[in-house]
Design a protein around this motif. Sequence first.
Motif, PDB file in Angstrom:
ATOM      1  N   ASN A   2     -24.777   0.512  28.533  1.00  0.00           N
ATOM      2  CA  ASN A   2     -25.239  -0.844  29.604  1.00  0.00           C
ATOM      3  C   ASN A   2     -23.661  -0.563  30.625  1.00  0.00           C
ATOM      4  O   ASN A   2     -24.624  -0.842  32.146  1.00  0.00           O
ATOM      5  CB  ASN A   2     -24.188  -2.235  28.874  1.00  0.00           C
ATOM      6  CG  ASN A   2     -25.710  -2.106  28.009  1.00  0.00           C
ATOM      7  OD1 ASN A   2     -26.602  -1.898  27.571  1.00  0.00           O
ATOM      8  ND2 ASN A   2     -24.933  -2.597  27.028  1.00  0.00           N
ATOM      9  N   ARG A   3     -22.121   0.503  30.631  1.00  0.00           N
ATOM     10  CA  ARG A   3     -21.613   0.253  32.245  1.00  0.00           C
ATOM     11  C   ARG A   3     -22.243   0.729  32.917  1.00  0.00           C
ATOM     12  O   ARG A   3     -22.145   0.875  34.037  1.00  0.00           O
ATOM     13  CB  ARG A   3     -20.623   0.469  31.683  1.00  0.00           C
ATOM     14  CG  ARG A   3     -19.086   0.204  33.028  1.00  0.00           C
ATOM     15  CD  ARG A   3     -17.335  -0.710  32.053  1.00  0.00           C
ATOM     16  NE  ARG A   3     -17.257  -0.272  33.281  1.00  0.00           N
ATOM     17  CZ  ARG A   3     -16.796  -0.461  34.475  1.00  0.00           C
ATOM     18  NH1 ARG A   3     -17.649  -1.369  34.175  1.00  0.00           N
ATOM     19  NH2 ARG A   3     -15.549   0.067  35.368  1.00  0.00           N
ATOM     20  N   SER A   4     -22.887   2.190  32.556  1.00  0.00           N
ATOM     21  CA  SER A   4     -23.143   3.234  32.876  1.00  0.00           C
ATOM     22  C   SER A   4     -24.634   3.091  34.015  1.00  0.00           C
ATOM     23  O   SER A   4     -24.843   2.748  35.094  1.00  0.00           O
ATOM     24  CB  SER A   4     -23.726   4.525  32.230  1.00  0.00           C
ATOM     25  OG  SER A   4     -23.662   5.467  32.626  1.00  0.00           O
ATOM     26  N   LEU A   5     -25.385   2.226  33.117  1.00  0.00           N
ATOM     27  CA  LEU A   5     -26.677   1.439  33.687  1.00  0.00           C
ATOM     28  C   LEU A   5     -26.249   0.666  34.892  1.00  0.00           C
ATOM     29  O   LEU A   5     -27.152   0.723  35.696  1.00  0.00           O
ATOM     30  CB  LEU A   5     -27.271   1.451  32.324  1.00  0.00           C
ATOM     31  CG  LEU A   5     -28.175   2.606  31.803  1.00  0.00           C
ATOM     32  CD1 LEU A   5     -28.819   1.489  30.644  1.00  0.00           C
ATOM     33  CD2 LEU A   5     -29.225   3.596  32.201  1.00  0.00           C
ATOM     34  N   GLU A   6     -25.611  -0.260  34.107  1.00  0.00           N
ATOM     35  CA  GLU A   6     -25.349  -0.890  35.301  1.00  0.00           C
ATOM     36  C   GLU A   6     -24.863  -0.502  36.445  1.00  0.00           C
ATOM     37  O   GLU A   6     -25.160  -1.086  37.976  1.00  0.00           O
ATOM     38  CB  GLU A   6     -24.160  -2.158  35.258  1.00  0.00           C
ATOM     39  CG  GLU A   6     -23.309  -3.292  36.148  1.00  0.00           C
ATOM     40  CD  GLU A   6     -22.886  -4.276  35.653  1.00  0.00           C
ATOM     41  OE1 GLU A   6     -23.162  -5.080  35.882  1.00  0.00           O
ATOM     42  OE2 GLU A   6     -22.004  -3.743  34.985  1.00  0.00           O
ATOM     43  N   PHE A   7     -23.936   0.188  36.827  1.00  0.00           N
ATOM     44  CA  PHE A   7     -23.544   1.505  38.212  1.00  0.00           C
ATOM     45  C   PHE A   7     -24.234   2.351  38.458  1.00  0.00           C
ATOM     46  O   PHE A   7     -24.921   2.074  40.003  1.00  0.00           O
ATOM     47  CB  PHE A   7     -21.998   2.491  37.417  1.00  0.00           C
ATOM     48  CG  PHE A   7     -21.986   3.413  38.319  1.00  0.00           C
ATOM     49  CD1 PHE A   7     -20.904   2.724  39.844  1.00  0.00           C
ATOM     50  CD2 PHE A   7     -22.710   4.636  38.651  1.00  0.00           C
ATOM     51  CE1 PHE A   7     -20.630   3.172  40.425  1.00  0.00           C
ATOM     52  CE2 PHE A   7     -21.846   4.835  39.756  1.00  0.00           C
ATOM     53  CZ  PHE A   7     -20.487   4.533  40.668  1.00  0.00           C
TER      54      PHE A   7
END
Length: 198
Positions: A41-46
């Motif tokens: 989720n953090r990677s996709l948000e970035f």
Amino acid sequence: RTLFLAAATICGSGEQVKPFAPGSGLPGRLAKWTLKTTDLNRSLEFHRRVLGMRVLRHEEHSKPCDMTCNGPYPTNWSRTVVGYNGTEATSFVLEIIYNYGVKNYSQGDSLIAFALRPTAPVANMLETARALGYNDIVPDGGLRLLQVPYLNYTAFNVGPVYEPGLVVYGGKSVAITGPDNYRYLILPEGGDPAADPF
């Protein structure tokens, strides 16, 4: 000097296929690079909010990869493909692999950074990155990526590859360290807006 990384494919017959080289007259293009993430989720948000990419495809796998292509992890995993224009068939993409439960990956030193032409004003990208907690932002990133601690050329016995006073990309590039310590070199604004940002 320029450091190139080339890959070759092994055919079923044992014959080695020559790697694609720009200007060689061989058909082909760079298709993707695979990243491993500890927090999907953090990677996709970035990738969506900072870099302006979109999800092109997502797959969930309920058993470990039979070919151990994701590493020696006996766990469920997912593959998410992100990119800009078009599809995987026409544009360069990033493939983000998430192995459920894996909290740390050992990174090699072959990948220096992904170079991207900005799809939004760079100031907006940097503001969003900082708001998400990505504060390792280096002005004139093109030059900084040629220097320690970002790349240690002494391991290759070639010594420094820059000269005092050297300016790269007109001093207007920016390096951002994103999720899982992958680096992204944001090139100066401009260029062909129809071209793939990679």
